[in-house]
Motif scaffolding. Structure first.
Motif, PDB file in Angstrom:
ATOM      1  N   LEU A   1      -1.455 -17.389   3.126  1.00 16.76           N
ATOM      2  CA  LEU A   1      -2.698 -17.488   3.900  1.00 16.76           C
ATOM      3  C   LEU A   1      -3.797 -16.725   3.171  1.00 16.76           C
ATOM      4  N   GLU A   2      -4.993 -17.288   3.187  1.00 14.37           N
ATOM      5  CA  GLU A   2      -6.093 -16.666   2.449  1.00 14.37           C
ATOM      6  C   GLU A   2      -6.353 -15.231   2.947  1.00 14.37           C
ATOM      7  N   ALA A   3      -6.251 -15.050   4.279  1.00 16.92           N
ATOM      8  CA  ALA A   3      -6.494 -13.714   4.836  1.00 16.92           C
ATOM      9  C   ALA A   3      -5.444 -12.728   4.332  1.00 16.92           C
ATOM     10  N   GLU A   4      -4.208 -13.206   4.260  1.00 16.05           N
ATOM     11  CA  GLU A   4      -3.123 -12.342   3.784  1.00 16.05           C
ATOM     12  C   GLU A   4      -3.348 -11.976   2.312  1.00 16.05           C
ATOM     13  N   TRP A   5      -3.789 -12.960   1.534  1.00 10.47           N
ATOM     14  CA  TRP A   5      -4.066 -12.732   0.104  1.00 10.47           C
ATOM     15  C   TRP A   5      -5.139 -11.647  -0.067  1.00 10.47           C
ATOM     16  N   HIS A   6      -6.201 -11.779   0.695  1.00  5.48           N
ATOM     17  CA  HIS A   6      -7.302 -10.824   0.534  1.00  5.48           C
ATOM     18  C   HIS A   6      -6.924  -9.425   1.013  1.00  5.48           C
ATOM     19  N   GLU A   7      -6.173  -9.419   2.104  1.00  2.95           N
ATOM     20  CA  GLU A   7      -5.704  -8.119   2.614  1.00  2.95           C
ATOM     21  C   GLU A   7      -4.817  -7.458   1.552  1.00  2.95           C
ATOM     22  N   ALA A   8      -3.961  -8.268   0.931  1.00  3.61           N
ATOM     23  CA  ALA A   8      -3.069  -7.738  -0.112  1.00  3.61           C
ATOM     24  C   ALA A   8      -3.883  -7.183  -1.290  1.00  3.61           C
ATOM     25  N   GLN A   9      -4.944  -7.894  -1.675  1.00  3.28           N
ATOM     26  CA  GLN A   9      -5.758  -7.429  -2.817  1.00  3.28           C
ATOM     27  C   GLN A   9      -6.355  -6.058  -2.524  1.00  3.28           C
ATOM     28  N   GLN A  10      -6.805  -5.889  -1.275  1.00 10.14           N
ATOM     29  CA  GLN A  10      -7.375  -4.589  -0.894  1.00 10.14           C
ATOM     30  C   GLN A  10      -6.318  -3.493  -0.938  1.00 10.14           C
ATOM     31  N   GLU A  11      -5.157  -3.859  -0.436  1.00 11.86           N
ATOM     32  CA  GLU A  11      -4.053  -2.903  -0.395  1.00 11.86           C
ATOM     33  C   GLU A  11      -3.611  -2.535  -1.825  1.00 11.86           C
ATOM     34  N   ILE A  12      -3.609  -3.537  -2.700  1.00 13.24           N
ATOM     35  CA  ILE A  12      -3.224  -3.298  -4.103  1.00 13.24           C
ATOM     36  C   ILE A  12      -4.189  -2.295  -4.726  1.00 13.24           C
ATOM     37  N   ARG A  13      -5.475  -2.511  -4.490  1.00 10.83           N
ATOM     38  CA  ARG A  13      -6.475  -1.596  -5.064  1.00 10.83           C
ATOM     39  C   ARG A  13      -6.277  -0.173  -4.518  1.00 10.83           C
ATOM     40  N   ARG A  14      -5.998  -0.120  -3.211  1.00  9.62           N
ATOM     41  CA  ARG A  14      -5.823   1.182  -2.576  1.00  9.62           C
ATOM     42  C   ARG A  14      -4.599   1.902  -3.154  1.00  9.62           C
ATOM     43  N   ARG A  15      -3.521   1.142  -3.308  1.00  8.69           N
ATOM     44  CA  ARG A  15      -2.272   1.742  -3.803  1.00  8.69           C
ATOM     45  C   ARG A  15      -2.400   2.146  -5.273  1.00  8.69           C
ATOM     46  N   LEU A  16      -3.120   1.350  -6.052  1.00  5.08           N
ATOM     47  CA  LEU A  16      -3.336   1.712  -7.466  1.00  5.08           C
ATOM     48  C   LEU A  16      -4.060   3.055  -7.543  1.00  5.08           C
ATOM     49  N   GLU A  17      -5.005   3.198  -6.635  1.00  7.25           N
ATOM     50  CA  GLU A  17      -5.765   4.442  -6.591  1.00  7.25           C
ATOM     51  C   GLU A  17      -4.846   5.614  -6.211  1.00  7.25           C
ATOM     52  N   LEU A  18      -3.957   5.364  -5.231  1.00  2.16           N
ATOM     53  CA  LEU A  18      -3.040   6.415  -4.781  1.00  2.16           C
ATOM     54  C   LEU A  18      -2.066   6.842  -5.873  1.00  2.16           C
ATOM     55  N   GLN A  19      -1.745   5.876  -6.746  1.00  2.00           N
ATOM     56  CA  GLN A  19      -0.766   6.163  -7.803  1.00  2.00           C
ATOM     57  C   GLN A  19      -1.357   6.936  -8.966  1.00  2.00           C
ATOM     58  N   ARG A  20      -2.675   7.101  -8.939  1.00  2.76           N
ATOM     59  CA  ARG A  20      -3.311   7.744 -10.100  1.00  2.76           C
ATOM     60  C   ARG A  20      -2.911   9.207 -10.216  1.00  2.76           C
ATOM     61  N   ASP A  21      -2.608   9.583 -11.427  1.00  2.00           N
ATOM     62  CA  ASP A  21      -2.242  10.959 -11.724  1.00  2.00           C
ATOM     63  C   ASP A  21      -3.131  11.400 -12.884  1.00  2.00           C
ATOM     64  N   SER A  22      -3.267  12.678 -13.072  1.00  2.00           N
ATOM     65  CA  SER A  22      -4.051  13.119 -14.224  1.00  2.00           C
ATOM     66  C   SER A  22      -3.539  14.465 -14.715  1.00  2.00           C
TER      67      SER A  22
END
Lengths: 443, 266
Positions: B158-179
């Motif tokens: 579903l398009e809504a599910e796809w877009h929600e997933a994209q947002q979640e992916i961006r959020r999780r990528l951010e959470l995984q950041r280490d430095s």
């Protein structure tokens, strides 16, 4: 040959990409051997190419722009540094004229006279109509770069645009786009591939393709600034093909200065000490460990000499040598680098190291990595199944040492004893430098 | 072959793009012809496309590189293209899910995976392709070698599910950041260029303390890349020191003491 004006941009972009954020404008300018005014002008030019907003006046804003040259993994799908190769300047009238010519030639093949009419009809009112001589010169340039070709040998010549690739089906174009993207990113050289990728991407987007499909590929642990040195690669290859000597001004990368403004502009002159070199280029080496390029050459009286491509400026060709002389130098060099881990031409030594498997039941990622990166070394399993021996004949041990050390406690150097001793010293020092941390953690 | 041509001037190309004009230069065609000689071309392009390209490029000369260019210290080239690339890219393009069976060492293993694909990633170190995907039910970001995927097929999303997933992916990528902040001991300032090259494949900021003439590098990476960063630190040895990351400092200390014990045993 790369012209002096691009040497500045190459050094400029490299410095921004490598050290983005480290220096103030004054410090950058000082290190580049240019004035702050030239620094600002160059930055402005690069901004206009990269399509950023007009030049901000504060130092802070300028730092923010230099930061855009830093690598950002998920957003760095289009190679940002490609803008170096899209910066050759041209007059607005010339660019308008070329657009008219190429657009006309896309519709159908045409003669000079027909194109002259097209240009007169389609030109902006304020522009002076081009004459036949100008059109002929444009066509000669477009033919030399392979953008157009003559349809046949009959006079008057008819020209057509080389756009056949773009006439393939959308499905085929996507296939080719993926191939070009992958090859430009994983193989050498890359710049022409990236330029083609750029054209194909624009074409596919005009056909309605979404960017998600076109930006689907990522390349991890990629030395993206390697493309800056390709500017010299083709000039060097051409000089080698013609067996010519080359001259250049060399700045060793260990020097704090990497460029010097030419003396044609005395107002902004900052002549730092580069060294004039005249050498016979024999081989270009790309080092995958650091993503760096080297030139190996012959210099009279000195024999084999080595340069980092990033230190080369004001490159020009000189006279040619005989085929015999060239072959002699080249064969000697190739024999000397056969056992180079990178470019070392020192005496060959046998290195023996024991590598340890990670443990029973765990896939041996250590062995996989040695197989993948160990170049021409051999692997022999040892009895007991906990370790294997790696042996390699290599020129000196300096270049292989970091690789062996990167395995940490999974690698024990056995021979030569000097290298073994050096590794022990390294580990002792590293352990000592983190010693207080351990104490802190325990307390 | 000059790389600085006015035909690739950015303003000219932008105007041509507006007018829907496409062309290739002879340098680009020569490059493409050279790449068609690579075995990956047979896998990446259908026979019909490959033949058509070869016909189109018949008058172009491939680049003559083998005599002048040598590559050193590169990982063995296991894989440049993978047969799943086109179908995964198509799924991303059409916003479709993928269902596949994971392959273990001894064949197909585990339950079928239902995934929302978001990128295809090639490791220049391992020379292999990976599928980066989002596991919706567990809200996790996953990475699977394409070689470990079998029976892959598209499923609607579903398009809504796809877009929600994209947002979640961006959020999780951010959470995984280490430095981590790395300090370059001053005696190695002369090797700065080499040290920066070694880290040029990472997102980073460089700081220079003018008074002390000391450099430090703030390296940004995803937490699942820590092992690779550590191997890079061991690679450089004494030239860099972890300044502010306790777990990584501990690992460096552990590596050094364990390595020393190997030598003492030997």
């Amino acid at each position: 040959m790369a012209r002096e004006q691009f040497d500045k941009e190459i050094q400029f972009l490299r410095m921004l990409a490598m050290t983005g954020g480290a220096y103030s404008r004054q410090q950058y300018a000082e290190r580049l051997g240019i004035s702050v005014h030239t620094f600002d002008k160059t930055l402005q030019r690069l901004k206009s190419i990269s399509g950023s907003s007009p030049l901000a006046s504060s130092d802070k804003d300028k730092q923010a722009f230099t930061a855009t040259f830093r690598y950002n993994y998920y957003d760095a799908v289009d190679p940002l540094l490609l803008l170096l190769f899209q910066g050759k300047s041209m007059k607005i009238t010339e660019s308008r004229r070329l657009v008219l010519l190429l657009e006309s030639l896309q519709k159908r093949s045409q003669t000079v006279t027909e194109l002259l009419d097209c240009c007169s009809d389609g030109q902006v009112e304020s522009d002076t109509p081009p004459d036949e001589k100008t059109i002929r010169a444009d066509l000669r340039y477009l033919e030399t770069t392979g953008v157009i070709r003559r349809v046949d040998a009959k006079r008057p010549f008819r020209y057509r645009l080389q756009d056949e690739l773009g006439r393939l089906t959308a499905e085929q174009l996507l296939e080719i786009f993926a191939f070009v993207d992958i090859m430009a990113s994983t193989q050498l050289p890359s710049v022409h591939g990236y330029l083609l990728r750029d054209s194909l991407k624009k074409l596919l987007m005009r056909q309605g393709m979404n960017t998600e499909a076109l930006d689907a590929f990522l390349y991890k642990y990629h030395y993206y600034s390697r493309i800056l040195d390709e500017a010299h690669v083709f000039s060097l290859i051409e000089a080698m093909r013609q067996r010519r000597l080359i001259q250049f001004l060399y700045f060793t990368p260990k020097s704090p200065h990497s460029y010097s403004a030419s003396q044609t502009n005395p107002l902004f002159q900052r002549e730092h000490k580069g060294r004039e070199k005249t050498v016979l280029p024999l081989q270009i080496i790309y080092d995958h460990q650091f993503g760096r390029w080297y030139l190996l050459a012959h210099q009279s009286r000195l024999g084999i000499v080595k340069f980092r491509l990033e230190g080369i400026t004001r490159l020009s060709e000189a006279e040619a040598v005989s085929e015999h002389e060239y072959a002699q130098h080249r064969d000697r060099l190739m024999a000397r680098i056969r056992n180079s881990w990178l470019i070392d031409t020192g005496p060959t030594v046998r290195v023996r190291a024991r590598f340890f498997h990670p443990g029973a039941g765990i896939p041996s990622f250590v062995k996989e990595r040695v197989q993948l990166q160990g170049q021409w070394g051999t692997i022999t399993e040892e009895s007991g199944g906990t370790s294997f021996l790696y042996e390699i004949d290599v020129n000196d041990t300096t270049e292989i040492k970091p690789w062996l050390r990167s395995f940490g406690s999974s690698c024990e150097v056995l021979e030569p004893s000097k290298l073994r001793q050096e590794m022990i010293e390294d580990w002792k020092e590293i352990a000592a430098s983190y010693e207080p941390v351990r104490e802190n953690n325990q307390s | 072959m000059n790389l600085f041509e006015k035909i690739t001037n950015h303003e000219l190309l932008a105007q041509l793009d507006e007018r829907d004009v496409f062309f290739t230069t002879s340098a680009e065609r020569s490059w493409l012809k050279t790449m068609l000689e690579h075995p990956a071309a047979q896998e990446a392009l259908s026979r019909a496309t490959l033949q058509q390209l070869q016909t189109l490029l018949v008058n172009d000369e491939p680049l003559q590189l083998h005599e002048s260019l040598t590559e050193k210290a590169q990982s063995r080239e296991n894989q440049v293209f993978h047969p799943l690339i086109h179908s995964v890219r198509e799924a991303i393009q059409k916003h479709r899910k993928l269902r596949f069976l994971p392959v273990g060492k001894y064949g197909v293993a585990g339950q079928p995976c239902l995934c929302i694909p978001y990128k295809l990633e090639y490791s220049m170190v391992k020379r292999e392709w990976y599928l980066l995907w989002y596991k919706h039910d567990q809200r996790r970001l996953m990475s699977t070698r394409l070689d470990k995927i079998s029976e892959c097929r598209e499923e609607p999303c579903l398009e809504a599910e796809w877009h929600e997933a994209q947002q979640e992916i961006r959020r999780r990528l951010e959470l995984q950041r280490d430095s981590v902040t790395l300090e370059i001991p001053r005696q190695y300032n002369q090797e700065l260029s080499r040290i920066l090259s070694a880290f040029s494949c990472f997102e980073k900021q460089v700081r220079h303390d003018e008074n002390e003439n000391c450099y430090s590098i703030i390296l940004h990476f995803s937490s699942n890349e820590r092992e690779y960063v550590l191997s890079r630190l061991r690679f450089l040895g004494r030239r860099v020191r972890v300044q502010d990351h306790q777990a990584m400092q501990a690992r460096m200390h552990q590596s050094a003491t364990m390595a020393l014990s190997r030598y003492q045993e030997g």
